[in-house]
Design a protein around this motif. Structure first.
Motif, PDB file in Angstrom:
ATOM      1  N   LYS A 212       1.644   0.261 -20.148  1.00 56.77           N
ATOM      2  CA  LYS A 212       1.743   0.405 -21.402  1.00 56.77           C
ATOM      3  C   LYS A 212       2.382   1.217 -22.977  1.00 56.77           C
ATOM      4  CE  LYS A 212      -1.967  -3.304 -21.052  1.00 56.77           C
ATOM      5  NZ  LYS A 212      -3.451  -3.641 -21.644  1.00 56.77           N
ATOM      6  N   LEU A 213       2.242   2.335 -21.819  1.00 55.27           N
ATOM      7  CA  LEU A 213       2.174   3.961 -22.235  1.00 55.27           C
ATOM      8  C   LEU A 213       3.669   4.219 -22.175  1.00 55.27           C
ATOM      9  CD1 LEU A 213      -1.411   5.012 -22.268  1.00 55.27           C
ATOM     10  CD2 LEU A 213       0.415   3.801 -23.528  1.00 55.27           C
ATOM     11  N   LEU A 214       4.639   5.526 -23.323  1.00 53.19           N
ATOM     12  CA  LEU A 214       5.225   5.728 -21.966  1.00 53.19           C
ATOM     13  C   LEU A 214       5.043   7.025 -21.234  1.00 53.19           C
ATOM     14  CD1 LEU A 214       7.915   5.152 -25.424  1.00 53.19           C
ATOM     15  CD2 LEU A 214       8.231   3.506 -23.776  1.00 53.19           C
ATOM     16  N   MET A 215       5.207   7.321 -20.983  1.00 53.33           N
ATOM     17  CA  MET A 215       5.738   8.353 -19.582  1.00 53.33           C
ATOM     18  C   MET A 215       6.774   8.651 -19.047  1.00 53.33           C
ATOM     19  SD  MET A 215       1.227   8.392 -18.947  1.00 53.33           S
ATOM     20  CE  MET A 215      -0.268   8.129 -20.371  1.00 53.33           C
ATOM     21  N   LYS A 216       6.672   9.908 -18.694  1.00 51.64           N
ATOM     22  CA  LYS A 216       7.929  10.431 -18.388  1.00 51.64           C
ATOM     23  C   LYS A 216       7.823  10.836 -17.377  1.00 51.64           C
ATOM     24  CE  LYS A 216      10.237  12.058 -22.304  1.00 51.64           C
ATOM     25  NZ  LYS A 216      10.726  13.643 -23.178  1.00 51.64           N
ATOM     26  N   ASP A 217       6.603  11.446 -16.040  1.00 48.22           N
ATOM     27  CA  ASP A 217       6.500  12.257 -15.136  1.00 48.22           C
ATOM     28  C   ASP A 217       5.347  12.247 -14.932  1.00 48.22           C
ATOM     29  OD1 ASP A 217       6.368  13.421 -12.964  1.00 48.22           O
ATOM     30  OD2 ASP A 217       6.437  15.203 -13.655  1.00 48.22           O
ATOM     31  N   VAL A 218       4.457  11.543 -13.997  1.00 46.14           N
ATOM     32  CA  VAL A 218       3.630  11.235 -13.889  1.00 46.14           C
ATOM     33  C   VAL A 218       2.998  11.455 -12.380  1.00 46.14           C
ATOM     34  CG1 VAL A 218       0.916  10.044 -14.430  1.00 46.14           C
ATOM     35  CG2 VAL A 218       3.275   9.468 -15.667  1.00 46.14           C
ATOM     36  N   ARG A 219       2.101  12.744 -12.252  1.00 45.30           N
ATOM     37  CA  ARG A 219       1.486  13.204 -10.169  1.00 45.30           C
ATOM     38  C   ARG A 219       0.349  13.084 -10.297  1.00 45.30           C
ATOM     39  NH1 ARG A 219       5.970  17.667  -9.456  1.00 45.30           N
ATOM     40  NH2 ARG A 219       7.303  16.895 -11.469  1.00 45.30           N
ATOM     41  N   PHE A 220      -0.136  12.377  -9.145  1.00 46.02           N
ATOM     42  CA  PHE A 220      -1.457  12.052  -8.782  1.00 46.02           C
ATOM     43  C   PHE A 220      -1.764  13.302  -7.903  1.00 46.02           C
ATOM     44  CE2 PHE A 220      -0.172   8.166 -10.667  1.00 46.02           C
ATOM     45  CZ  PHE A 220      -0.587   7.760 -11.270  1.00 46.02           C
ATOM     46  N   ILE A 221      -3.437  14.297  -8.311  1.00 48.99           N
ATOM     47  CA  ILE A 221      -4.081  14.826  -6.831  1.00 48.99           C
ATOM     48  C   ILE A 221      -5.400  14.922  -6.860  1.00 48.99           C
ATOM     49  CG2 ILE A 221      -3.861  17.709  -6.261  1.00 48.99           C
ATOM     50  CD1 ILE A 221      -1.506  18.195  -8.589  1.00 48.99           C
ATOM     51  N   PRO A 222      -5.498  14.426  -5.417  1.00 49.69           N
ATOM     52  CA  PRO A 222      -6.881  14.215  -5.120  1.00 49.69           C
ATOM     53  C   PRO A 222      -8.024  15.843  -4.953  1.00 49.69           C
ATOM     54  CG  PRO A 222      -5.585  14.248  -3.569  1.00 49.69           C
ATOM     55  CD  PRO A 222      -4.740  14.199  -4.582  1.00 49.69           C
ATOM     56  N   ILE A 223      -8.365  16.406  -5.720  1.00 45.11           N
ATOM     57  CA  ILE A 223      -9.606  17.366  -5.717  1.00 45.11           C
ATOM     58  C   ILE A 223     -11.128  17.330  -6.136  1.00 45.11           C
ATOM     59  CG2 ILE A 223      -7.230  18.404  -7.462  1.00 45.11           C
ATOM     60  CD1 ILE A 223      -9.315  18.897  -9.424  1.00 45.11           C
ATOM     61  N   SER A 224     -11.297  18.704  -5.415  1.00 48.65           N
ATOM     62  CA  SER A 224     -12.754  19.381  -5.783  1.00 48.65           C
ATOM     63  C   SER A 224     -12.909  20.024  -6.694  1.00 48.65           C
ATOM     64  CB  SER A 224     -14.164  19.128  -4.614  1.00 48.65           C
ATOM     65  OG  SER A 224     -15.339  19.558  -4.929  1.00 48.65           O
ATOM     66  N   ALA A 225     -13.415  20.394  -7.500  1.00 46.97           N
ATOM     67  CA  ALA A 225     -13.019  21.438  -8.724  1.00 46.97           C
ATOM     68  C   ALA A 225     -14.185  22.579  -8.063  1.00 46.97           C
ATOM     69  CB  ALA A 225     -12.721  21.167 -10.147  1.00 46.97           C
ATOM     70  N   LEU A 226     -15.401  21.796  -8.439  1.00 47.30           N
ATOM     71  CA  LEU A 226     -16.514  22.656  -7.237  1.00 47.30           C
ATOM     72  C   LEU A 226     -16.008  23.184  -6.483  1.00 47.30           C
ATOM     73  CD1 LEU A 226     -19.465  23.353  -8.035  1.00 47.30           C
ATOM     74  CD2 LEU A 226     -20.381  22.195  -6.993  1.00 47.30           C
ATOM     75  N   LEU A 227     -15.558  22.891  -5.755  1.00 46.60           N
ATOM     76  CA  LEU A 227     -16.226  23.024  -4.215  1.00 46.60           C
ATOM     77  C   LEU A 227     -14.331  24.055  -3.585  1.00 46.60           C
ATOM     78  CD1 LEU A 227     -17.333  20.414  -1.728  1.00 46.60           C
ATOM     79  CD2 LEU A 227     -17.860  22.838  -2.921  1.00 46.60           C
ATOM     80  N   GLY A 228     -13.274  23.648  -4.623  1.00 45.66           N
ATOM     81  CA  GLY A 228     -12.064  24.397  -5.242  1.00 45.66           C
ATOM     82  C   GLY A 228     -11.157  23.711  -3.929  1.00 45.66           C
ATOM     83  N   ASP A 229     -10.998  22.290  -3.337  1.00 48.40           N
ATOM     84  CA  ASP A 229     -10.034  21.319  -3.044  1.00 48.40           C
ATOM     85  C   ASP A 229      -9.610  21.025  -3.500  1.00 48.40           C
ATOM     86  OD1 ASP A 229     -11.895  20.598   0.554  1.00 48.40           O
ATOM     87  OD2 ASP A 229     -12.875  20.413  -1.911  1.00 48.40           O
ATOM     88  N   ASN A 230      -7.304  21.609  -3.381  1.00 45.23           N
ATOM     89  CA  ASN A 230      -5.943  21.084  -3.972  1.00 45.23           C
ATOM     90  C   ASN A 230      -5.701  21.859  -4.769  1.00 45.23           C
ATOM     91  OD1 ASN A 230      -5.310  19.627  -1.503  1.00 45.23           O
ATOM     92  ND2 ASN A 230      -6.024  17.400  -2.323  1.00 45.23           N
ATOM     93  N   VAL A 231      -7.286  22.327  -5.863  1.00 50.49           N
ATOM     94  CA  VAL A 231      -7.220  23.191  -6.710  1.00 50.49           C
ATOM     95  C   VAL A 231      -6.256  24.509  -6.696  1.00 50.49           C
ATOM     96  CG1 VAL A 231      -7.709  24.461  -8.715  1.00 50.49           C
ATOM     97  CG2 VAL A 231      -9.400  22.672  -7.370  1.00 50.49           C
ATOM     98  N   VAL A 232      -6.533  25.617  -5.796  1.00 57.55           N
ATOM     99  CA  VAL A 232      -5.232  26.792  -5.942  1.00 57.55           C
ATOM    100  C   VAL A 232      -5.009  26.560  -4.090  1.00 57.55           C
ATOM    101  CG1 VAL A 232      -4.978  29.410  -5.708  1.00 57.55           C
ATOM    102  CG2 VAL A 232      -6.116  27.938  -7.343  1.00 57.55           C
TER     103      VAL A 232
END
Length: 418
Positions: free
Chosen positions: A172-192
């Motif tokens: 329903k919203l106007l969005m140009k570019d949407v990406r999804f990333i599964p992460i664990s900020a606490l453990l560092g998965d897929n952050v850096v």
């Protein structure tokens, strides 16, 4: 395409309470080695006093003493860091509903928005609210980080289900570019660093995604808009005939010899010269700050706009705006305000509240004309003189306004021209 390592990317973070925004930013700074030794020592000492095992990453963004004592982030925290590929400014905005205005403030200049979703809870009302604001502010890139994947056993099924939930309402919203990333900020998965626990995810980490975002296309290169901030008349005898119009190019490209018009008068001329600092250049483009001289001696003053003759903005005294109310006091019916638009300053009145937006459900309420802090509504504004306007979706710089209370001099609202 190679990224310019001097290019600055501004991005904002948003999520509901305890989704891990501060921890994510702390992990981003820590793992990218963007923390100074004295900062690390200070946060390590504070973490020890709080009884944490190791470093509490959230403390890298919760910089105010009161925030640390309360254990919450209550304002927009700006952080700067750099990698070999790009420079970044982060605006960490609160997740609480009563701080909607803070997110609007933090996101208003962003090239990208990072929205966090707790993998255990999926899409909730605050996710919808933050996404709506990102869409309203026309943020070009949206990165949805599904956090705390370690607490759902790094399940690909959970990740895919949340993507489905998000896409269902975001259609329903106007969005140009949407990406999804599964992460664990606490453990560092897929952050850096890439996660070893989610081999099923083959796309880039958050940092690599931010480094590769192309933002040059986000600037309007077609509509040439140059709002005059000041008129330069040097007293030096060598430059006594110089009359330059200084300001920052909002959009488009200007070249020596271009046929231009000065608004609101409509007088026409050609560009005689362009100076960027002490250097004379043949062309200039957004967002350069320059001084322009014209071949004809015509009346130009602060608040005027120099545009191309064949491409001009609308000139209106009455127009519709999506307004976010920022002030503690509610809006006053038909009250007078000062409106700031580019370098222009005029008096204005909010004539009518067309409808108020429920940003959790996307429903419109046309019955309630009262605007209180954090409310977003479509309103009609009338000004004492015509303004040179573009829609916000076409041009963020010439499509945005702020309202100032004439009595207190407080900024009471920010708006996007429709």
């Amino acid at each position: 395409m190679e990224i310019n390592n001097n290019q600055l990317l501004r991005f904002t973070t948003a999520g509901s309470v305890d989704d891990g925004k501060s921890t994510l930013i702390g992990r981003l700074l820590f793992d990218s080695k963007s923390i100074f030794e004295d900062q690390l020592e200070s946060v390590s000492n504070t973490s020890a006093k709080k009884g944490h095992d190791g470093v509490d990453l959230a403390l890298f963004t919760d910089g105010l003493k009161d925030e640390r004592e309360q254990g919450i982030t209550i304002d927009v925290a700006y952080r700067y860091f750099t990698t070999p590929k790009r420079k970044f400014i982060i605006a960490d905005t609160p997740g609480h509903i009563q701080y909607t205005r803070n997110m609007v403030t933090g996101a208003s200049t962003a090239n990208a928005a990072v929205i966090l979703i707790d993998a255990r809870h999926g899409v909730i009302e605050q996710t919808k609210r933050h996404s709506f604001i990102a869409s309203l502010l026309n943020i070009p890139h949206l990165i949805v980080c599904i956090n705390k994947m370690d607490l759902v056993d790094y399940s690909e099924e959970v990740y895919n289900n949340i993507i489905g939930q998000f896409e269902e309402f975001s259609s329903k919203l106007l969005m140009k570019d949407v990406r999804f990333i599964p992460i664990s900020a606490l453990l560092g998965d897929n952050v850096v660093n890439r996660s070893k626990n989610m081999d099923w995810y083959q796309e880039g980490t958050l940092l690599s995604t931010l480094e590769k975002l192309h933002i040059s296309s986000d600037i309007n290169k077609i509509d040439a808009r140059f709002a005059v901030q000041t008129v330069l008349r040097p007293q030096n005898e060598d430059f006594r005939d110089y009359r330059g119009y200084a300001g920052r190019i909002a959009s488009g490209i200007y070249r020596v010899g271009d046929e231009v018009a000065v608004l609101p008068s409509g007088f026409q001329s050609k560009i005689k010269s362009i100076n960027a600092g002490e250097k004379e250049v043949k062309e200039a483009y957004a967002p350069m700050s320059v001084s322009i001289t014209l071949e004809d001696d015509i009346d130009v003053s602060r608040g005027n706009m120099i545009v191309k003759q064949n491409n001009q903005p609308e000139q209106e005294q009455e127009f519709d705006v999506m307004l976010c109310w920022l002030n503690n006091d509610p809006i006053k019916p038909r009250a007078k305000y000062t409106i700031m638009h580019t370098s222009n300053e005029e008096r204005a009145m909010v004539k009518e509240v067309v409808y108020k937006m429920n940003i959790n459900t996307f429903e419109r309420d046309s019955e309630d004309a009262t605007l209180e802090m954090n409310d977003i509504a479509r309103v009609k504004i009338r000004t004492t003189r015509r303004l040179m306007l573009d829609s916000y979706r076409d041009n963020r710089n010439t499509g945005s306004i702020i309202l100032i209370d004439e009595n207190t001099n407080e900024t009471v609202a920010a708006g996007m021209i429709i």
